[in-house]
Design a protein around this motif. Structure first.
Motif, PDB file in Angstrom:
ATOM      1  N   ALA A   1       0.799  -1.405  -0.078  1.00  0.00           N
ATOM      2  CA  ALA A   1       0.001   0.155   0.129  1.00  0.00           C
ATOM      3  C   ALA A   1       1.012   1.235   0.083  1.00  0.00           C
ATOM      4  N   GLY A   2       2.206   1.072   0.146  1.00  0.00           N
ATOM      5  CA  GLY A   2       2.949   2.401   0.117  1.00  0.00           C
ATOM      6  C   GLY A   2       2.962   3.136   1.282  1.00  0.00           C
ATOM      7  N   ILE A   3       2.613   2.753   2.516  1.00  0.00           N
ATOM      8  CA  ILE A   3       2.523   3.336   3.436  1.00  0.00           C
ATOM      9  C   ILE A   3       3.789   3.589   4.738  1.00  0.00           C
ATOM     10  N   GLY A   4       4.732   2.619   4.224  1.00  0.00           N
ATOM     11  CA  GLY A   4       5.988   2.735   4.800  1.00  0.00           C
ATOM     12  C   GLY A   4       6.211   2.006   6.271  1.00  0.00           C
ATOM     13  N   SER A   5       5.063   2.339   7.000  1.00  0.00           N
ATOM     14  CA  SER A   5       5.080   1.728   8.526  1.00  0.00           C
ATOM     15  C   SER A   5       3.674   1.386   8.861  1.00  0.00           C
ATOM     16  N   ARG A   6       3.407   0.685   9.699  1.00  0.00           N
ATOM     17  CA  ARG A   6       1.897   0.338  10.190  1.00  0.00           C
ATOM     18  C   ARG A   6       1.826   0.353  11.562  1.00  0.00           C
ATOM     19  N   GLU A   7       0.890   1.194  12.241  1.00  0.00           N
ATOM     20  CA  GLU A   7       0.575   1.247  13.516  1.00  0.00           C
ATOM     21  C   GLU A   7       0.273   0.207  14.196  1.00  0.00           C
ATOM     22  N   HIS A   8       0.683  -0.017  15.667  1.00  0.00           N
ATOM     23  CA  HIS A   8       0.369  -1.092  16.473  1.00  0.00           C
ATOM     24  C   HIS A   8      -1.332  -1.371  16.639  1.00  0.00           C
ATOM     25  N   TYR A   9      -1.864  -0.258  16.626  1.00  0.00           N
ATOM     26  CA  TYR A   9      -3.175  -0.438  17.229  1.00  0.00           C
ATOM     27  C   TYR A   9      -4.076   0.497  16.196  1.00  0.00           C
ATOM     28  N   ALA A  10      -5.360   0.046  15.879  1.00  0.00           N
ATOM     29  CA  ALA A  10      -6.341   0.628  14.917  1.00  0.00           C
ATOM     30  C   ALA A  10      -7.404   0.728  15.514  1.00  0.00           C
ATOM     31  N   LEU A  11      -8.100   1.681  15.207  1.00  0.00           N
ATOM     32  CA  LEU A  11      -9.716   1.936  15.616  1.00  0.00           C
ATOM     33  C   LEU A  11     -10.498   1.400  14.711  1.00  0.00           C
TER      34      LEU A  11
ATOM     35  N   VAL B   1      -8.670   2.616   6.288  1.00  0.00           N
ATOM     36  CA  VAL B   1      -7.699   2.255   5.388  1.00  0.00           C
ATOM     37  C   VAL B   1      -7.131   3.269   4.674  1.00  0.00           C
ATOM     38  N   ARG B   2      -5.776   3.211   4.208  1.00  0.00           N
ATOM     39  CA  ARG B   2      -5.232   4.154   3.466  1.00  0.00           C
ATOM     40  C   ARG B   2      -4.020   3.439   2.743  1.00  0.00           C
ATOM     41  N   GLY B   3      -3.618   4.176   1.512  1.00  0.00           N
ATOM     42  CA  GLY B   3      -2.698   3.728   0.583  1.00  0.00           C
ATOM     43  C   GLY B   3      -2.354   4.917  -0.307  1.00  0.00           C
ATOM     44  N   TYR B   4      -1.181   4.513  -0.984  1.00  0.00           N
ATOM     45  CA  TYR B   4      -0.810   5.326  -2.174  1.00  0.00           C
ATOM     46  C   TYR B   4      -1.299   5.230  -3.352  1.00  0.00           C
ATOM     47  N   GLY B   5      -1.774   6.220  -4.246  1.00  0.00           N
ATOM     48  CA  GLY B   5      -2.151   6.413  -5.467  1.00  0.00           C
ATOM     49  C   GLY B   5      -1.172   6.655  -6.435  1.00  0.00           C
ATOM     50  N   LEU B   6      -1.537   7.725  -7.227  1.00  0.00           N
ATOM     51  CA  LEU B   6      -0.695   8.236  -8.155  1.00  0.00           C
ATOM     52  C   LEU B   6       0.245   9.432  -7.774  1.00  0.00           C
ATOM     53  N   TRP B   7      -0.526  10.229  -6.943  1.00  0.00           N
ATOM     54  CA  TRP B   7       0.184  11.575  -6.355  1.00  0.00           C
ATOM     55  C   TRP B   7      -0.031  11.779  -5.065  1.00  0.00           C
TER      56      TRP B   7
ATOM     57  N   SER C   1      -5.929   3.412  -9.838  1.00  0.00           N
ATOM     58  CA  SER C   1      -6.672   2.244  -9.686  1.00  0.00           C
ATOM     59  C   SER C   1      -5.969   1.073  -8.816  1.00  0.00           C
ATOM     60  N   ARG C   2      -4.746   0.831  -9.321  1.00  0.00           N
ATOM     61  CA  ARG C   2      -3.707  -0.241  -8.810  1.00  0.00           C
ATOM     62  C   ARG C   2      -3.478   0.130  -7.307  1.00  0.00           C
ATOM     63  N   GLY C   3      -3.495   1.541  -6.872  1.00  0.00           N
ATOM     64  CA  GLY C   3      -3.399   1.906  -5.394  1.00  0.00           C
ATOM     65  C   GLY C   3      -4.600   1.592  -4.689  1.00  0.00           C
ATOM     66  N   VAL C   4      -5.880   1.625  -5.145  1.00  0.00           N
ATOM     67  CA  VAL C   4      -6.834   1.336  -4.474  1.00  0.00           C
ATOM     68  C   VAL C   4      -7.053  -0.190  -4.332  1.00  0.00           C
ATOM     69  N   THR C   5      -6.727  -0.882  -5.225  1.00  0.00           N
ATOM     70  CA  THR C   5      -6.537  -2.480  -5.135  1.00  0.00           C
ATOM     71  C   THR C   5      -5.609  -2.924  -4.076  1.00  0.00           C
ATOM     72  N   GLN C   6      -4.377  -2.087  -4.134  1.00  0.00           N
ATOM     73  CA  GLN C   6      -3.248  -2.527  -3.103  1.00  0.00           C
ATOM     74  C   GLN C   6      -3.639  -2.259  -1.608  1.00  0.00           C
ATOM     75  N   LEU C   7      -4.320  -1.042  -1.563  1.00  0.00           N
ATOM     76  CA  LEU C   7      -4.668  -0.676  -0.179  1.00  0.00           C
ATOM     77  C   LEU C   7      -5.714  -1.690   0.529  1.00  0.00           C
ATOM     78  N   VAL C   8      -6.724  -2.132  -0.518  1.00  0.00           N
ATOM     79  CA  VAL C   8      -7.692  -2.969   0.030  1.00  0.00           C
ATOM     80  C   VAL C   8      -6.819  -4.101   0.389  1.00  0.00           C
ATOM     81  N   HIS C   9      -6.073  -4.659  -0.604  1.00  0.00           N
ATOM     82  CA  HIS C   9      -5.387  -6.119  -0.163  1.00  0.00           C
ATOM     83  C   HIS C   9      -4.601  -5.835   1.183  1.00  0.00           C
ATOM     84  N   PHE C  10      -4.031  -4.920   1.209  1.00  0.00           N
ATOM     85  CA  PHE C  10      -3.148  -4.737   2.306  1.00  0.00           C
ATOM     86  C   PHE C  10      -4.037  -4.634   3.506  1.00  0.00           C
ATOM     87  N   TRP C  11      -5.016  -3.609   3.706  1.00  0.00           N
ATOM     88  CA  TRP C  11      -5.664  -3.722   5.131  1.00  0.00           C
ATOM     89  C   TRP C  11      -6.483  -4.666   5.350  1.00  0.00           C
TER      90      TRP C  11
END
Length: 257
Positions: free
Chosen positions: A111-121, A139-145, A229-239
Motif C-alpha cells: 500500500a506504500g505506507i512505510g510503516s503500520r501502527e500497532h493499534y487501529a480504531l 484504510v489508506r494507501g498511495y495512489g498516483l500523487w 486504480s492499482r493503488g486502491v486495489t493494493q490498499l484493499v489487499h493490504f488492509w
C-alpha cells in the motif's frame, strides 16, 4: 525632525503593529482550536457513516453516530485491546512513531505506507440483539500523487462490502479523483472480499462483465487512472490482508476477538 528620527518612528510603529497582529492571531488560534477540533471530529464521524451507507443528511450526525461503537484493535494479535484510549488515540500519528509502529518491508508494503501502527480504531454498528451488524475500518494507501485516506465498511459476515469512501487525497480531478464519484462508489456494496481464503477484491482493467465468474470480486477500474486504480486495489489487499485486519476479522468470526 531628522531623517533618522522619521525612520526610527516608522520602524517602531511597524514593530508595534507586528506585535499586536501576532497577539491577535495567536489569541484567535487558541480560541478557535476547540471549535476546529469539534468540527474535525464531526467530519470524521460523517465520513464513517457515509462509508457504511448510513448517512442521513436530514438527521444530526451525533444522533446517527450514537449507534456506532469505537473500539481499539491490536493489529499484531488481531484482538480488541484497552492499551490506548480510543477518544484520544491518533492512528495516523502513531504510524510515524517508531515505538508505536512496525516498519514494513518492500514486499509487505504493497500500500506504500512505510510503516503500520500497532493499534487501529474500528467502528462497530450493533443490531438490536447486540450482534455486530456492520464493521467500518480505516484504510489508506498511495495512489498516483498522494496517499488516499478512507474507510471500508463490511457487513456482519466480515466478507461482504457495505461501502467504501475516501475523505482525503490529492489525485487528479476527473481521473484518479473519480474515487469520489457517487456512481463509482455505488458499485462497492455487495462485493466480496475473500475468495478461497485470500483477498480477491480488486479493480478491473476497464469495466466489469456482470456475467463473469470474477464479477463478485471486481469493481470497474478508474478510466485513465491506472496507477490510482492499482493503488486502491493494493490498499484493499493490504488492509484486509494478513498485515492489516484479516487476523482480527478471523478472530471476530471465530468469536475470539
Amino acid at each position: 525632525m531628522s531623517k533618522n528620527d522619521g525612520i526610527s518612528k516608522t520602524l517602531l510603529v511597524a514593530f508595534a503593529l507586528c506585535i499586536v497582529c501576532s497577539v491577535v492571531v495567536s489569541t484567535a488560534a487558541v480560541m478557535l482550536k476547540p471549535a476546529q477540533e469539534a468540527n474535525k471530529t464531526l467530519d470524521r464521524k460523517r465520513n464513517i457513516l457515509a462509508a457504511a451507507g448510513m448517512l442521513d443528511e436530514e438527521r444530526s450526525i451525533e444522533e446517527q453516530f450514537a449507534q456506532v461503537k469505537t473500539r481499539v484493535v491490536d493489529l499484531r494479535s488481531g484482538e480488541f485491546t484497552d492499551a490506548v484510549d480510543p477518544a484520544s488515540y491518533e492512528q495516523i500519528k502513531a504510524a510515524k512513531e517508531p515505538d508505536r509502529s512496525t516498519d514494513l518491508s518492500k514486499s509487505e508494503d504493497i500500500a506504500g505506507i512505510g510503516s503500520r501502527e500497532h493499534y487501529a480504531l474500528v467502528y462497530l454498528v450493533e443490531g438490536s440483539g447486540g450482534d455486530i451488524d456492520k464493521l467500518i475500518l480505516p484504510v489508506r494507501g498511495y495512489g498516483l500523487w498522494s496517499t488516499l485516506y478512507g474507510f471500508i465498511a463490511l457487513e456482519s459476515d466480515a466478507n461482504t462490502v457495505a461501502g467504501l469512501g475516501f475523505y482525503e487525497h490529492g489525485e487528479t480531478p476527473g481521473l484518479g479523483g473519480e474515487v469520489d464519484n457517487p456512481r463509482w462508489k455505488a458499485q462497492w456494496p455487495g462485493k466480496k472480499v475473500y475468495r478461497d481464503g485470500e483477498v480477491a477484491l480488486s479493480l478491473a482493467k476497464g469495466s466489469v462483465d456482470p456475467g463473469s465468474s470474477d464479477a463478485p470480486w471486481r469493481v470497474d477500474g478508474l478510466s485513465g487512472a491506472t496507477l490510482t486504480s492499482r493503488g486502491v486495489t493494493q490498499l484493499v489487499h493490504f488492509w484486509l490482508g494478513e498485515q492489516g485486519y484479516e487476523p482480527f476479522l478471523n478472530n471476530l468470526k471465530a468469536g475470539e476477538a
